[in-house]
Design a protein around this motif. Structure first.
Motif, PDB file in Angstrom:
ATOM      1  N   LEU A  92      13.762  21.172  25.339  1.00  0.00           N
ATOM      2  CA  LEU A  92      13.599  20.580  24.009  1.00  0.00           C
ATOM      3  C   LEU A  92      13.460  19.067  24.094  1.00  0.00           C
ATOM      4  CD1 LEU A  92      13.705  20.764  20.880  1.00  0.00           C
ATOM      5  CD2 LEU A  92      16.199  20.640  21.073  1.00  0.00           C
ATOM      6  N   MET A  93      14.233  18.429  24.980  1.00  0.00           N
ATOM      7  CA  MET A  93      14.172  16.972  25.108  1.00  0.00           C
ATOM      8  C   MET A  93      12.786  16.499  25.556  1.00  0.00           C
ATOM      9  SD  MET A  93      17.035  15.651  24.165  1.00  0.00           S
ATOM     10  CE  MET A  93      17.059  16.947  22.906  1.00  0.00           C
ATOM     11  N   PHE A  94      12.101  17.345  26.326  1.00  0.00           N
ATOM     12  CA  PHE A  94      10.754  16.989  26.775  1.00  0.00           C
ATOM     13  C   PHE A  94       9.678  17.360  25.757  1.00  0.00           C
ATOM     14  CE2 PHE A  94      12.752  16.985  31.023  1.00  0.00           C
ATOM     15  CZ  PHE A  94      12.231  15.801  31.524  1.00  0.00           C
ATOM     16  N   HIS A  95      10.091  17.986  24.659  1.00  0.00           N
ATOM     17  CA  HIS A  95       9.117  18.400  23.642  1.00  0.00           C
ATOM     18  C   HIS A  95       9.629  18.077  22.243  1.00  0.00           C
ATOM     19  CE1 HIS A  95       8.178  20.883  27.195  1.00  0.00           C
ATOM     20  NE2 HIS A  95       6.925  20.829  26.778  1.00  0.00           N
ATOM     21  N   THR A  96      10.224  16.904  22.084  1.00  0.00           N
ATOM     22  CA  THR A  96      10.750  16.498  20.792  1.00  0.00           C
ATOM     23  C   THR A  96      10.224  15.105  20.451  1.00  0.00           C
ATOM     24  OG1 THR A  96      12.781  16.340  19.486  1.00  0.00           O
ATOM     25  CG2 THR A  96      12.836  15.389  21.686  1.00  0.00           C
TER      26      THR A  96
END
Length: 377
Positions: A92-96
C-alpha cells in the motif's frame, strides 16, 4: 486499459481510478507534499519492523519443541497473518498518495484485497484460538488434544476463507455499475459491501469477547478449589498465564481495528456528517500497529518465547551477545549458544526430591534444560 469510454450501458468498467475518486469526493493529490513523504516513510519503516518481528515469532515457534502444540500453532498462524498484513501495508505504501492516480483498477482492487485478506485471516484465527481455549479450559487442560492434521486443515481453511473474502469485491460486489452506491473511503467499493464487512467483523469481535468472558468466569469459579492442591495450583497458574496472553492479543486487536471498522460502517451508511475521511489515515495507522503489538505481547508475557527470541538473535549476532554477557555492568545475565552447549552436560540432570509415595530421589530435567534441548533439536 483505462479509457474515458463506456463499454456497457450504465457501467464504467473502462473509467480511470481518478474518475471514481472524483465521483466520491475523495481528492487525490497530483504532487508529493511534505505530509505524503512523512506518511510513506514512517509507514515503510513500521512495515519492515512488523515483517521482521513476526518472522522472529514464527521462527521461535518452529525451532522450540515446547511450542509444538495446537495453541502455539494457531498463534504462529496469527503471526503469519500479521506478516501478511505488514507485506500488504508495504504494498500500500508503494501505491498510495500521488501514486494512486496512476493505478489501474485491477491494481487498486489488489491493493485493497490484500488488506481485506489479512484482516479476515486475523479475525478467523482469533476466533479459532477462542474456540480452542474454550475447549481446553473447560476440561482444565493446558493444551488441546487436536491432532496436527486437524490443525493444518484448520489453518488451510482459515486462509481459504480469507482469500475468498478478499476477492469478493473484485469478483463483482463493487460499484462500477452503480455510482450512487460508491463509498467515500474506498471509491470503487459498494456501500452495501462495507456494511456487510464491518458488521460481520464487529459481530465476530462480540462473539470472541463473550467466549473469553465465559472462560474467565469459569476459571474464577474453579480457582478456589484448585488452590487447595499444590500441583493443581501450578497447573491453574500456567493455564491462566496463557489465557492472559491470548486475551491481551484479542484486546489489542479489538482496540486497534474497531475504530476503523466503525468508520467503515458509517461510510457504508452514507453518514455525510461523520467526515470519515478526516479519521481514515489515523485509524489505518492504528490498525497497522496491531501487527507490531503481538510480538511485543509474546516477549512480555512468555518467558520461554523471550528466551527463544534471545537465542535466535544471539545466533545471528554471537559477537554482540558475548560482549554483553562478559560486561559486568551491563545488567544482562544470559549465556551465548556456545556457553550453554559447553555447560549442558554438567547441568542437564539435577536431583529433585519428589513426594510421590516413595522415599527415593528421582532425576529430572530442569525447565531451562528442556528448553535448550528443544531449541537445539
Amino acid at each position: 486499459m483505462d479509457t474515458d469510454t463506456e463499454d456497457q450501458p450504465g457501467c464504467y468498467f473502462n473509467k480511470t481510478v481518478k474518475f471514481f475518486y472524483d465521483n466520491s469526493g475523495k481528492n487525490i493529490s497530483t504532487y508529493w507534499r511534505k505530509r505524503d513523504y512523512v506518511v510513506v516513510t514512517l509507514g515503510m519503516a513500521v512495515c519492515i519492523i512488523v515483517i521482521l518481528a513476526n518472522i522472529l515469532v514464527m521462527t521461535a515457534i518452529f525451532i522450540n519443541r515446547r511450542f509444538h502444540f495446537p495453541i502455539y500453532y494457531l498463534l504462529g498462524n496469527l503471526a503469519a497473518a500479521d506478516l501478511f498484513a505488514g507485506t500488504s501495508y508495504l504494498f500500500l505504501m508503494f501505491h498510495t498518495g500521488p501514486w494512486t492516480i496512476k493505478l489501474s483498477k485491477l491494481k487498486w482492487f489488489v491493493r485493497q484485497g490484500l488488506i481485506d485478506t489479512s484482516l479476515t485471516a486475523s479475525v478467523i484465527n482469533l476466533l479459532a484460538i477462542a474456540v480452542e481455549r474454550h475447549q481446553t479450559i473447560f476440561t482444565m487442560q493446558l493444551h488441546s488434544t487436536m491432532t496436527n492434521r486437524r490443525v493444518v486443515l484448520l489453518i488451510l481453511g482459515i486462509w481459504a476463507v480469507a482469500i475468498v473474502m478478499g476477492l469478493v469485491p473484485t469478483m463483482g460486489w463493487h460499484c462500477l455499475c452503480d455510482l450512487d452506491d460508491c463509498s467515500t473511503m474506498a471509491p470503487m467499493y459498494s456501500r452495501k459491501y462495507l456494511i456487510f464487512w464491518a458488521v460481520l467483523n464487529l459481530l465476530t469481535f462480540s462473539i470472541m469477547v463473550a467466549v473469553y468472558t465465559r472462560i474467565f468466569w469459569y476459571v474464577r469459579h474453579k480457582s478456589h478449589r484448585m488452590s487447595q492442591h499444590t500441583t493443581q495450583a501450578k497447573h491453574k497458574e500456567t493455564v491462566e498465564n496463557l489465557m492472559k496472553t491470548v486475551v491481551m492479543i484479542l484486546g489489542a486487536f479489538v482496540i486497534c481495528w474497531t475504530p476503523g471498522l466503525v468508520v467503515l460502517l458509517l461510510d457504508g451508511l452514507n453518514c455525510e456528517q461523520c467526515k470519515v475521511l478526516r479519521y481514515e489515515k489515523y485509524f489505518l495507522i492504528l490498525a497497522e500497529c496491531n501487527s507490531l503489538v503481538n510480538p511485543i505481547i509474546y516477549s512480555y508475557r512468555d518467558k520461554d518465547m523471550r528466551r527463544t527470541f534471545r537465542r535466535i538473535l544471539c545466533h545471528l549476532c554471537p559477537a554482540r551477545c558475548r560482549r554483553i554477557a562478559a560486561d559486568p555492568d551491563s545488567g544482562a545475565r544470559f549465556n551465548t549458544l556456545e556457553q550453554e552447549r559447553s555447560t549442558r552436560m554438567s547441568s542437564t540432570f539435577r536431583p529433585v526430591k519428589k513426594q510421590n509415595g516413595t522415599n527415593g530421589t528421582q532425576l529430572e530435567l530442569s525447565q531451562g534444560d528442556i528448553l535448550l534441548s528443544s531449541s537445539e533439536s
